[in-house]
Design a protein around this motif. Structure first.
Motif, PDB file in Angstrom:
ATOM      1  N   ASP A  62       0.963  -1.296   0.482  1.00 18.04           N
ATOM      2  CA  ASP A  62       0.031   0.167   0.318  1.00 18.04           C
ATOM      3  C   ASP A  62       1.055   1.479   0.019  1.00 18.04           C
ATOM      4  N   PRO A  63       1.599   1.179  -0.885  1.00 18.81           N
ATOM      5  CA  PRO A  63       2.600   2.411  -1.245  1.00 18.81           C
ATOM      6  C   PRO A  63       1.785   4.149  -0.918  1.00 18.81           C
ATOM      7  N   GLY A  64       2.878   4.414  -0.275  1.00 19.85           N
ATOM      8  CA  GLY A  64       1.874   5.705  -0.006  1.00 19.85           C
ATOM      9  C   GLY A  64       0.817   6.141   0.959  1.00 19.85           C
ATOM     10  N   ASN A  65       0.829   5.116   1.572  1.00 16.59           N
ATOM     11  CA  ASN A  65      -0.133   4.978   3.094  1.00 16.59           C
ATOM     12  C   ASN A  65      -0.052   4.653   3.649  1.00 16.59           C
ATOM     13  N   LYS A  66       1.387   5.263   4.443  1.00 14.72           N
ATOM     14  CA  LYS A  66       1.602   4.823   5.555  1.00 14.72           C
ATOM     15  C   LYS A  66       0.862   4.367   7.304  1.00 14.72           C
ATOM     16  N   GLU A  67      -0.932   4.822   6.520  1.00 15.66           N
ATOM     17  CA  GLU A  67      -1.600   4.224   8.186  1.00 15.66           C
ATOM     18  C   GLU A  67      -1.956   3.369   7.454  1.00 15.66           C
ATOM     19  N   SER A  68      -2.070   2.996   6.764  1.00 20.50           N
ATOM     20  CA  SER A  68      -2.472   1.655   5.943  1.00 20.50           C
ATOM     21  C   SER A  68      -1.950   0.391   6.686  1.00 20.50           C
ATOM     22  N   ILE A  69      -2.846  -0.567   7.163  1.00 22.49           N
ATOM     23  CA  ILE A  69      -2.344  -1.699   7.550  1.00 22.49           C
ATOM     24  C   ILE A  69      -2.835  -2.764   6.775  1.00 22.49           C
ATOM     25  N   LYS A  70      -2.967  -2.700   5.599  1.00 21.29           N
ATOM     26  CA  LYS A  70      -2.906  -4.253   5.110  1.00 21.29           C
ATOM     27  C   LYS A  70      -1.415  -4.796   4.397  1.00 21.29           C
ATOM     28  N   GLY A  71      -0.624  -4.047   4.889  1.00 22.28           N
ATOM     29  CA  GLY A  71       1.184  -5.048   5.133  1.00 22.28           C
ATOM     30  C   GLY A  71       1.179  -5.812   6.518  1.00 22.28           C
ATOM     31  N   GLU A  72       0.189  -5.895   7.774  1.00 25.68           N
ATOM     32  CA  GLU A  72       0.271  -6.457   8.254  1.00 25.68           C
ATOM     33  C   GLU A  72      -0.496  -7.572   8.027  1.00 25.68           C
ATOM     34  N   MET A  73      -2.221  -7.626   7.823  1.00 20.33           N
ATOM     35  CA  MET A  73      -2.307  -8.523   6.982  1.00 20.33           C
ATOM     36  C   MET A  73      -2.459  -9.255   6.246  1.00 20.33           C
ATOM     37  N   ILE A  74      -1.009  -9.280   4.808  1.00 20.34           N
ATOM     38  CA  ILE A  74      -0.888  -9.474   3.539  1.00 20.34           C
ATOM     39  C   ILE A  74       0.440 -10.558   4.848  1.00 20.34           C
ATOM     40  N   GLN A  75       1.661  -9.628   5.332  1.00 22.41           N
ATOM     41  CA  GLN A  75       2.580 -10.141   6.210  1.00 22.41           C
ATOM     42  C   GLN A  75       1.736 -11.399   6.952  1.00 22.41           C
ATOM     43  N   LYS A  76       0.764 -11.495   7.918  1.00 21.33           N
ATOM     44  CA  LYS A  76       0.309 -12.900   8.305  1.00 21.33           C
ATOM     45  C   LYS A  76      -0.115 -13.916   7.337  1.00 21.33           C
ATOM     46  N   GLU A  77      -0.541 -13.346   5.943  1.00 17.37           N
ATOM     47  CA  GLU A  77      -0.153 -14.201   5.660  1.00 17.37           C
ATOM     48  C   GLU A  77       1.055 -15.499   4.619  1.00 17.37           C
ATOM     49  N   VAL A  78       1.793 -14.710   4.147  1.00 18.66           N
ATOM     50  CA  VAL A  78       3.020 -15.012   3.677  1.00 18.66           C
ATOM     51  C   VAL A  78       3.428 -15.857   4.969  1.00 18.66           C
ATOM     52  N   GLN A  79       3.959 -15.048   6.107  1.00 20.77           N
ATOM     53  CA  GLN A  79       4.201 -16.058   7.029  1.00 20.77           C
ATOM     54  C   GLN A  79       3.358 -17.438   7.351  1.00 20.77           C
ATOM     55  N   LYS A  80       1.972 -17.534   7.309  1.00 21.62           N
ATOM     56  CA  LYS A  80       1.345 -18.695   7.437  1.00 21.62           C
ATOM     57  C   LYS A  80       2.365 -19.333   5.931  1.00 21.62           C
ATOM     58  N   LEU A  81       2.136 -19.091   4.980  1.00 25.60           N
ATOM     59  CA  LEU A  81       2.556 -19.818   3.696  1.00 25.60           C
ATOM     60  C   LEU A  81       3.989 -20.985   3.088  1.00 25.60           C
ATOM     61  N   LEU A  82       4.488 -19.380   4.387  1.00 26.07           N
ATOM     62  CA  LEU A  82       6.129 -20.481   4.191  1.00 26.07           C
ATOM     63  C   LEU A  82       6.925 -21.065   5.587  1.00 26.07           C
ATOM     64  N   HIS A  83       5.778 -20.576   6.405  1.00 24.47           N
ATOM     65  CA  HIS A  83       6.164 -20.489   8.480  1.00 24.47           C
ATOM     66  C   HIS A  83       7.547 -20.158   8.124  1.00 24.47           C
ATOM     67  N   PHE A  84       6.954 -19.071   8.339  1.00 18.66           N
ATOM     68  CA  PHE A  84       7.859 -18.767   9.769  1.00 18.66           C
ATOM     69  C   PHE A  84       7.177 -17.090  10.530  1.00 18.66           C
ATOM     70  N   ASN A  85       7.815 -16.791  11.152  1.00 14.82           N
ATOM     71  CA  ASN A  85       7.831 -15.209  12.143  1.00 14.82           C
ATOM     72  C   ASN A  85       8.515 -14.038  11.747  1.00 14.82           C
ATOM     73  N   ILE A  86       8.117 -13.031  11.329  1.00 17.59           N
ATOM     74  CA  ILE A  86       8.963 -11.895  10.563  1.00 17.59           C
ATOM     75  C   ILE A  86       9.574 -11.365  12.168  1.00 17.59           C
ATOM     76  N   LYS A  87       9.315 -11.382  13.145  1.00 20.74           N
ATOM     77  CA  LYS A  87       9.665 -10.477  15.267  1.00 20.74           C
ATOM     78  C   LYS A  87      10.482 -11.807  15.132  1.00 20.74           C
ATOM     79  N   GLU A  88      10.253 -13.245  15.149  1.00 22.80           N
ATOM     80  CA  GLU A  88      11.413 -13.964  15.769  1.00 22.80           C
ATOM     81  C   GLU A  88      12.384 -13.536  15.044  1.00 22.80           C
ATOM     82  N   ILE A  89      12.557 -13.461  13.639  1.00 23.94           N
ATOM     83  CA  ILE A  89      13.662 -13.039  13.002  1.00 23.94           C
ATOM     84  C   ILE A  89      14.379 -11.624  12.646  1.00 23.94           C
TER      85      ILE A  89
END
Length: 129
Positions: A62-89
């Motif tokens: 969601d470029p240009g929209n620093k208040e958006s939480i779309k990245g957080e939602m998609i982050q959860k999706e990719v973490q589930k897909l690839l089996h990782f937790n970004i906050k641990e890495i």
């Protein structure tokens, strides 16, 4: 697959998505990708970070929209897909409108294929806006 090979493979893949404008950071191995769309101002779609503290692909969902939480939602999706937790890495601050995929979680050809499919879907959703 080592991180330099993965960087190269992802660079080739991002190039294959369509016409791109590139930016290269002056002192680090960091490449930014901005789709070229005629008649439309484009924002950065992805960044490959090759520097030691990052070593990841960042999708700007969601470029240009620093208040958006779309990245957080998609982050959860990719973490589930690839089996990782970004906050641990990674210990750096995460932006809510971006998605982070560390190179070290892409440790098989199957995960690379899954990542490419995921990135392609994100690319299509961004260029269709």
């Amino acid at each position: 697959m080592n991180e330099l090979q993965l960087f190269s493979e992802l660079h080739k893949f991002l190039n294959s998505l369509g016409a791109m404008e590139y930016s290269l950071a002056p002192k680090t191995l960091t490449l930014g990708y901005k789709p070229i769309r005629f008649g439309v101002k484009s924002s950065k779609f992805a960044t490959l970070y090759g520097e030691k503290n990052y070593n990841c692909l960042i999708l700007h969902v969601d470029p240009g929209n620093k208040e958006s939480i779309k990245g957080e939602m998609i982050q959860k999706e990719v973490q589930k897909l690839l089996h990782f937790n970004i906050k641990e890495i990674r210990g750096f601050a995460l932006k809510k409108h971006e998605v982070y995929i560390p190179f070290e979680v892409i440790d098989t050809k199957e995960k690379l294929v899954e990542l490419k499919d995921f990135v392609h879907r994100q690319y299509i959703s961004i260029v269709r806006r």
